[in-house]
Design a protein around this motif. Sequence first.
Motif, PDB file in Angstrom:
ATOM      1  N   GLU A   1       4.357   5.719  -5.296  1.00 42.04           N
ATOM      2  CA  GLU A   1       4.430   5.731  -6.753  1.00 42.04           C
ATOM      3  C   GLU A   1       3.463   6.764  -7.334  1.00 42.04           C
ATOM      4  O   GLU A   1       3.789   7.479  -8.270  1.00 42.04           O
ATOM      5  CB  GLU A   1       4.092   4.335  -7.273  1.00 42.04           C
ATOM      6  CG  GLU A   1       4.273   4.162  -8.752  1.00 42.04           C
ATOM      7  CD  GLU A   1       3.980   2.725  -9.143  1.00 42.04           C
ATOM      8  OE1 GLU A   1       2.854   2.479  -9.603  1.00 42.04           O
ATOM      9  OE2 GLU A   1       4.871   1.876  -8.962  1.00 42.04           O
ATOM     10  N   ARG A   2       2.279   6.853  -6.769  1.00 42.42           N
ATOM     11  CA  ARG A   2       1.264   7.786  -7.280  1.00 42.42           C
ATOM     12  C   ARG A   2       1.519   9.223  -6.853  1.00 42.42           C
ATOM     13  O   ARG A   2       1.329  10.156  -7.618  1.00 42.42           O
ATOM     14  CB  ARG A   2      -0.120   7.368  -6.793  1.00 42.42           C
ATOM     15  CG  ARG A   2      -0.600   6.114  -7.446  1.00 42.42           C
ATOM     16  CD  ARG A   2      -1.974   5.747  -6.967  1.00 42.42           C
ATOM     17  NE  ARG A   2      -2.378   4.471  -7.542  1.00 42.42           N
ATOM     18  CZ  ARG A   2      -3.011   3.532  -6.890  1.00 42.42           C
ATOM     19  NH1 ARG A   2      -3.351   3.728  -5.633  1.00 42.42           N
ATOM     20  NH2 ARG A   2      -3.331   2.410  -7.478  1.00 42.42           N
ATOM     21  N   LEU A   3       1.900   9.407  -5.598  1.00 40.40           N
ATOM     22  CA  LEU A   3       2.038  10.756  -5.062  1.00 40.40           C
ATOM     23  C   LEU A   3       3.417  11.348  -5.278  1.00 40.40           C
ATOM     24  O   LEU A   3       3.578  12.560  -5.293  1.00 40.40           O
ATOM     25  CB  LEU A   3       1.722  10.751  -3.560  1.00 40.40           C
ATOM     26  CG  LEU A   3       0.302  10.314  -3.197  1.00 40.40           C
ATOM     27  CD1 LEU A   3       0.164  10.206  -1.692  1.00 40.40           C
ATOM     28  CD2 LEU A   3      -0.702  11.283  -3.773  1.00 40.40           C
ATOM     29  N   GLY A   4       4.408  10.512  -5.392  1.00 37.98           N
ATOM     30  CA  GLY A   4       5.763  11.013  -5.544  1.00 37.98           C
ATOM     31  C   GLY A   4       6.291  11.562  -4.237  1.00 37.98           C
ATOM     32  O   GLY A   4       5.747  11.324  -3.162  1.00 37.98           O
TER      33      GLY A   4
ATOM     34  N   ARG B   1       0.835  -1.204   0.000  1.00 38.80           N
ATOM     35  CA  ARG B   1       0.000   0.000   0.000  1.00 38.80           C
ATOM     36  C   ARG B   1       0.871   1.256   0.000  1.00 38.80           C
ATOM     37  O   ARG B   1       0.638   2.186  -0.752  1.00 38.80           O
ATOM     38  CB  ARG B   1      -0.920   0.014   1.220  1.00 38.80           C
ATOM     39  CG  ARG B   1      -1.903   1.183   1.230  1.00 38.80           C
ATOM     40  CD  ARG B   1      -2.624   1.310   2.553  1.00 38.80           C
ATOM     41  NE  ARG B   1      -1.734   1.694   3.634  1.00 38.80           N
ATOM     42  CZ  ARG B   1      -1.284   2.953   3.834  1.00 38.80           C
ATOM     43  NH1 ARG B   1      -1.633   3.907   3.029  1.00 38.80           N
ATOM     44  NH2 ARG B   1      -0.489   3.215   4.846  1.00 38.80           N
TER      45      ARG B   1
ATOM     46  N   ARG C   1       4.001   1.478  -1.033  1.00 43.41           N
ATOM     47  CA  ARG C   1       4.728   1.552  -2.294  1.00 43.41           C
ATOM     48  C   ARG C   1       3.843   2.162  -3.376  1.00 43.41           C
ATOM     49  O   ARG C   1       4.275   3.038  -4.125  1.00 43.41           O
ATOM     50  CB  ARG C   1       5.212   0.168  -2.727  1.00 43.41           C
ATOM     51  CG  ARG C   1       6.080   0.191  -3.988  1.00 43.41           C
ATOM     52  CD  ARG C   1       6.256  -1.178  -4.602  1.00 43.41           C
ATOM     53  NE  ARG C   1       5.004  -1.758  -5.070  1.00 43.41           N
ATOM     54  CZ  ARG C   1       4.372  -1.393  -6.199  1.00 43.41           C
ATOM     55  NH1 ARG C   1       4.846  -0.430  -6.951  1.00 43.41           N
ATOM     56  NH2 ARG C   1       3.254  -1.984  -6.553  1.00 43.41           N
ATOM     57  N   ARG C   2       2.577   1.713  -3.438  1.00 41.68           N
ATOM     58  CA  ARG C   2       1.650   2.251  -4.441  1.00 41.68           C
ATOM     59  C   ARG C   2       1.380   3.733  -4.198  1.00 41.68           C
ATOM     60  O   ARG C   2       1.328   4.537  -5.130  1.00 41.68           O
ATOM     61  CB  ARG C   2       0.335   1.471  -4.433  1.00 41.68           C
ATOM     62  CG  ARG C   2       0.425   0.121  -5.110  1.00 41.68           C
ATOM     63  CD  ARG C   2      -0.947  -0.488  -5.346  1.00 41.68           C
ATOM     64  NE  ARG C   2      -1.872  -0.351  -4.226  1.00 41.68           N
ATOM     65  CZ  ARG C   2      -2.077  -1.262  -3.283  1.00 41.68           C
ATOM     66  NH1 ARG C   2      -1.437  -2.413  -3.329  1.00 41.68           N
ATOM     67  NH2 ARG C   2      -2.930  -1.053  -2.304  1.00 41.68           N
ATOM     68  N   ALA C   3       1.212   4.105  -2.936  1.00 40.45           N
ATOM     69  CA  ALA C   3       0.968   5.509  -2.606  1.00 40.45           C
ATOM     70  C   ALA C   3       2.164   6.371  -3.005  1.00 40.45           C
ATOM     71  O   ALA C   3       2.001   7.448  -3.583  1.00 40.45           O
ATOM     72  CB  ALA C   3       0.672   5.667  -1.119  1.00 40.45           C
TER      73      ALA C   3
END
Length: 58
Positions: A19-22, A13, A15-17
């Motif tokens: 990746e999306r938010l930077g 979770r 890692r995905r956050a």
Amino acid sequence: MTSSAPDRAERERRRRAAERLGDLMPSTTSDETDEGWGERGTTSRDDEYLRDVPPHHG
């Protein structure tokens, strides 16, 4: 040592956050720089007086 399912799910979770938010926080904040603090390379005494004029004398 094995990771439990909630730990893996949380890492995924995050890692995905990321990746999306930077990177939301800058590596250097404005408080850590001289920018905006009035440091000028060459100033004359006249420049200093002109900056310090009260508003009602403007």
